[in-house]
Motif scaffolding. Structure first.
Motif, PDB file in Angstrom:
ATOM      1  N   PRO A  26       0.799  -1.287   0.023  1.00 27.86           N
ATOM      2  CA  PRO A  26       0.008   0.019   0.117  1.00 27.86           C
ATOM      3  C   PRO A  26       0.914   1.160  -0.031  1.00 27.86           C
ATOM      4  O   PRO A  26       2.024   1.334   0.346  1.00 27.86           O
ATOM      5  CB  PRO A  26      -0.622  -0.305   1.475  1.00 27.86           C
ATOM      6  N   ALA A  27       0.305   2.364  -0.417  1.00 27.53           N
ATOM      7  CA  ALA A  27       1.161   3.850  -0.498  1.00 27.53           C
ATOM      8  C   ALA A  27       1.234   4.230   0.996  1.00 27.53           C
ATOM      9  O   ALA A  27       2.421   4.763   1.311  1.00 27.53           O
ATOM     10  CB  ALA A  27       0.211   4.489  -1.478  1.00 27.53           C
ATOM     11  N   TYR A  59      -3.906   2.301   1.409  1.00 27.61           N
ATOM     12  CA  TYR A  59      -3.316   2.348   2.825  1.00 27.61           C
ATOM     13  C   TYR A  59      -3.944   1.016   3.513  1.00 27.61           C
ATOM     14  O   TYR A  59      -4.500   0.242   3.445  1.00 27.61           O
ATOM     15  CB  TYR A  59      -4.118   3.409   3.487  1.00 27.61           C
ATOM     16  N   GLU A  60      -3.021   1.108   4.736  1.00 30.23           N
ATOM     17  CA  GLU A  60      -3.526  -0.296   5.854  1.00 30.23           C
ATOM     18  C   GLU A  60      -3.122   0.511   7.228  1.00 30.23           C
ATOM     19  O   GLU A  60      -2.442   1.413   7.166  1.00 30.23           O
ATOM     20  CB  GLU A  60      -2.273  -1.396   5.569  1.00 30.23           C
ATOM     21  N   ARG A 113       5.162   4.571   2.528  1.00 27.49           N
ATOM     22  CA  ARG A 113       5.099   5.645   3.520  1.00 27.49           C
ATOM     23  C   ARG A 113       4.428   5.061   4.893  1.00 27.49           C
ATOM     24  O   ARG A 113       3.618   4.350   4.877  1.00 27.49           O
ATOM     25  CB  ARG A 113       4.740   6.827   3.212  1.00 27.49           C
ATOM     26  N   ILE A 114       5.030   5.694   5.930  1.00 26.63           N
ATOM     27  CA  ILE A 114       4.566   5.133   7.295  1.00 26.63           C
ATOM     28  C   ILE A 114       4.279   6.355   8.193  1.00 26.63           C
ATOM     29  O   ILE A 114       4.950   7.182   8.263  1.00 26.63           O
ATOM     30  CB  ILE A 114       5.767   4.249   7.979  1.00 26.63           C
ATOM     31  N   ILE A 115       3.272   6.161   8.832  1.00 26.00           N
ATOM     32  CA  ILE A 115       2.756   7.287   9.797  1.00 26.00           C
ATOM     33  C   ILE A 115       2.568   6.647  11.218  1.00 26.00           C
ATOM     34  O   ILE A 115       1.608   5.856  11.130  1.00 26.00           O
ATOM     35  CB  ILE A 115       1.774   8.273   9.200  1.00 26.00           C
ATOM     36  N   ASN A 130      -1.536  16.529   5.513  1.00 25.36           N
ATOM     37  CA  ASN A 130      -0.509  17.386   5.489  1.00 25.36           C
ATOM     38  C   ASN A 130       0.859  16.798   5.487  1.00 25.36           C
ATOM     39  O   ASN A 130       1.626  17.617   4.864  1.00 25.36           O
ATOM     40  CB  ASN A 130      -0.951  18.315   6.650  1.00 25.36           C
ATOM     41  N   LEU A 131       0.723  15.827   6.395  1.00 25.52           N
ATOM     42  CA  LEU A 131       2.246  15.121   6.597  1.00 25.52           C
ATOM     43  C   LEU A 131       2.828  14.746   5.067  1.00 25.52           C
ATOM     44  O   LEU A 131       3.945  14.421   4.789  1.00 25.52           O
ATOM     45  CB  LEU A 131       2.253  13.924   7.738  1.00 25.52           C
ATOM     46  N   LEU A 132       1.697  13.960   4.375  1.00 23.00           N
ATOM     47  CA  LEU A 132       2.043  13.469   3.174  1.00 23.00           C
ATOM     48  C   LEU A 132       2.373  14.513   2.325  1.00 23.00           C
ATOM     49  O   LEU A 132       3.094  14.272   1.256  1.00 23.00           O
ATOM     50  CB  LEU A 132       0.640  12.645   2.771  1.00 23.00           C
ATOM     51  N   THR A 133       1.849  15.597   2.257  1.00 25.78           N
ATOM     52  CA  THR A 133       2.111  16.879   1.316  1.00 25.78           C
ATOM     53  C   THR A 133       3.426  17.201   1.640  1.00 25.78           C
ATOM     54  O   THR A 133       4.306  17.430   0.540  1.00 25.78           O
ATOM     55  CB  THR A 133       1.327  18.106   1.540  1.00 25.78           C
ATOM     56  N   ALA A 134       4.039  17.191   2.721  1.00 26.73           N
ATOM     57  CA  ALA A 134       5.226  17.716   3.285  1.00 26.73           C
ATOM     58  C   ALA A 134       6.320  16.685   2.670  1.00 26.73           C
ATOM     59  O   ALA A 134       7.524  16.895   2.162  1.00 26.73           O
ATOM     60  CB  ALA A 134       5.549  17.577   4.596  1.00 26.73           C
ATOM     61  N   MET A 135       5.933  15.244   2.595  1.00 27.42           N
ATOM     62  CA  MET A 135       6.785  14.259   1.917  1.00 27.42           C
ATOM     63  C   MET A 135       6.736  14.329   0.339  1.00 27.42           C
ATOM     64  O   MET A 135       7.774  14.184  -0.264  1.00 27.42           O
ATOM     65  CB  MET A 135       5.963  12.807   2.390  1.00 27.42           C
TER      66      MET A 135
END
Ligand code: UDP
Ligand code: MG
Length: 346
Positions: A26-27, A59-60, A113-115, A130-135
Motif C-alpha cells: 500500500p502507499a 493504505y493499511e 510511507r509510514i505514519i 498534511n504530512l504526506l504533502t510535506a513528503m
C-alpha cells in the motif's frame, strides 16, 4: 480472512497465507500503538478511517495492542472483522511500551510511507494529508510541532527542559521531540528495522537515518478518553533512553568533572599539609570539611548512577531476550509477509 497465528511453526493458516502471492504494497501504512484505550477506540475509528478513505490512496492501518488489560484487544478484533482489507492487528502477550509497540508495527507494515499516530486522538487523523504533502515536497522524514499543546503545564515545562538538554548533547534537531505523529519513508523504516535496540526513542533514531528531514506544525487535542499511560517514572525512564541512547556526552562530562574535582582536591591537600607544617594542627572548619565531603560523595553517587544507566542498558541489550512476544497477528490471507514471521527471538 485468516487469523494468522504467524509465530506458530506449522500453523496451517500461516502456511496457507504464504502460498498466496502478496498484493502490491500500500502507499501508506498507519502504525498505532494501543494500550488500555478501550474508552477512545470507537472515536478513533470513526475519525481515522473516513479521513484515510478521503485521501484516495491505498493504505493499511496496523494496530499494535501493547498487552492491554482492558477490552482494547477485543475491540481491535471487532474492527478487524469490520474492515479486514485495510486493517491489521498485532497482539502482544504483555506490555512492552509504546516505542517497542511502534517498532513491532514497523516490522509488520508494508507501506511505502509510514505514519505513526497515538490512539488517544491527541494527534488528529485529519492531519495525515498534511504530512504526506510535506513528503511530496521531497522529505524522507516529517517531524511535527504541536500547535497549542494540550497537556498539563508541568509536562510542557519538563519537555522544554529536555528539548534543550537533548539539543546540547546530541546532534538531533527537533523542535518538539515528544509528538509521535510523524511520517517516515520506507528506507528509514528499513534502517530502523535493522536496529536491535531494546531501549530507544523512535523519532530520534529515525532522525539519525534521515537525509532530508523537515518539520510541520500540526494541531494537538486533549485526550479523547481515558488517561495518560505515562507515569512520572516512565517519563523519566523514557528521557533517559533518549539521552543514553544517542549520546555518551553525560559520561564524558562526568569524567571531566572528576578530573577537575580531583585536581582541586590535590591543591586543597597540599595547602592543608603546608599549614600543618608551618602553622600547626587545627580542628576548626570541621563542618566546612563535612560540607565538601558530602558534596563530593553526592557527586560520586551521581556518577555511579549515571554509569549504572548505561551499564543497565548494555546488560539488557546483551541478554538479547525477545523485545516483545507476539501472540497473534490478524490479517487477511494473502497479505501475510513472504517470509514466515517467527516470534521475536533476539
Ligand atoms: N502506549 C502504549 N504502550 C504503553 C504506553 C502507551 O502502546 O506502555 C500508547 C497509548 O495507547 C497511546 C500512545 O502510546 O496510543 C501514547 O500514550 P499516552 O497518550 O498515554 O502518552 P501521552 O500522550 O500522555 O504522552
Ligand atoms: Mg496521549
Amino acid at each position: 480472512m485468516t487469523n494468522t497465528l504467524a509465530q506458530q511453526p506449522g500453523n496451517p493458516a500461516a502456511s496457507l497465507a504464504q502460498s498466496t502471492p502478496a498484493p502490491a504494497a500500500p502507499a501508506l501504512s498507519v502504525v498505532i500503538p494501543v494500550y488500555n484505550e478501550e474508552a477512545g477506540l470507537a472515536q478513533l475509528f470513526a475519525r481515522l478511517y473516513p479521513s484515510l478513505d478521503a485521501l484516495g490512496i491505498s493504505y493499511e492501518i496496523v494496530f499494535v495492542n501493547d498487552g492491554s488489560r482492558d477490552r482494547s484487544a477485543a475491540i481491535l478484533r471487532e474492527q478487524f472483522a469490520r474492515r479486514p482489507e485495510v486493517t491489521r492487528v498485532v497482539l502482544f502477550n504483555a506490555n512492552a511500551g509504546q516505542h517497542l509497540a511502534i517498532l513491532a508495527g514497523f516490522e509488520y507494515c508494508r507501506g511505502e510511507r509510514i505514519i505513526t499516530l497515538d490512539a488517544d486522538l491527541q494527534n488528529p487523523p485529519e492531519e495525515i494529508g498534511n504530512l504526506l504533502t510535506a513528503m511530496d515536497a521531497g522529505s524522507d522524514y516529517v517531524g511535527t510541532i504541536r500547535r497549542a499543546r494540550q497537556d498539563s503545564a508541568w509536562r510542557r515545562y519538563a519537555s522544554r527542559a529536555m528539548n534543550r538538554l537533548r539539543e546540547k548533547i546530541t546532534s538531533i534537531k527537533m523542535t518538539d521531540q515528544g509528538c509521535m505523529m510523524r511520517a517516515y519513508s520506507r528506507p528509514i523504516i528499513d534502517a530502523i528495522n535493522q536496529c536491535r535496540e531494546v531501549n530507544t526513542f523512535i523519532p530520534a533514531l529515525a532522525y539519525t537515518f534521515a537525509g532530508n528531514p523537515t518539520e510541520i506544525e500540526i494541531a494537538h487535542e486533549e485526550r479523547a478518553a481515558g488517561t495518560t499511560k505515562y507515569s512520572l517514572y516512565r517519563l523519566i525512564r523514557l528521557n533517559f533512553d533518549l539521552v543514553t541512547g544517542f549520546s555518551v556526552l553525560p559520561l564524558q562530562v562526568f569524567s571531566l568533572v572528576g578530573f577537575v574535582v580531583s585536581g582541586m582536591s590535590l591543591v586543597f591537600v597540599l595547602i592543608l599539609a603546608w599549614r600543618r607544617i608551618f602553622v600547626g594542627p587545627e580542628a576548626e572548619g570541621v563542618f566546612t570539611l563535612f560540607g565538601i565531603a558530602f558534596f563530593l560523595i553526592g557527586l560520586a553517587l551521581m556518577g555511579i548512577g549515571l554509569l549504572g544507566e548505561y551499564v543497565g542498558r548494555i546488560y539488557q541489550q546483551v541478554r538479547s531476550r525477545p523485545r516483545y512476544v507476539v501472540q497473534a497477528v490478524l490479517e487477511q490471507s494473502g497479505r501475510a509477509p513472504a517470509a514466515p514471521r517467527v516470534t521475536e527471538s533476539r
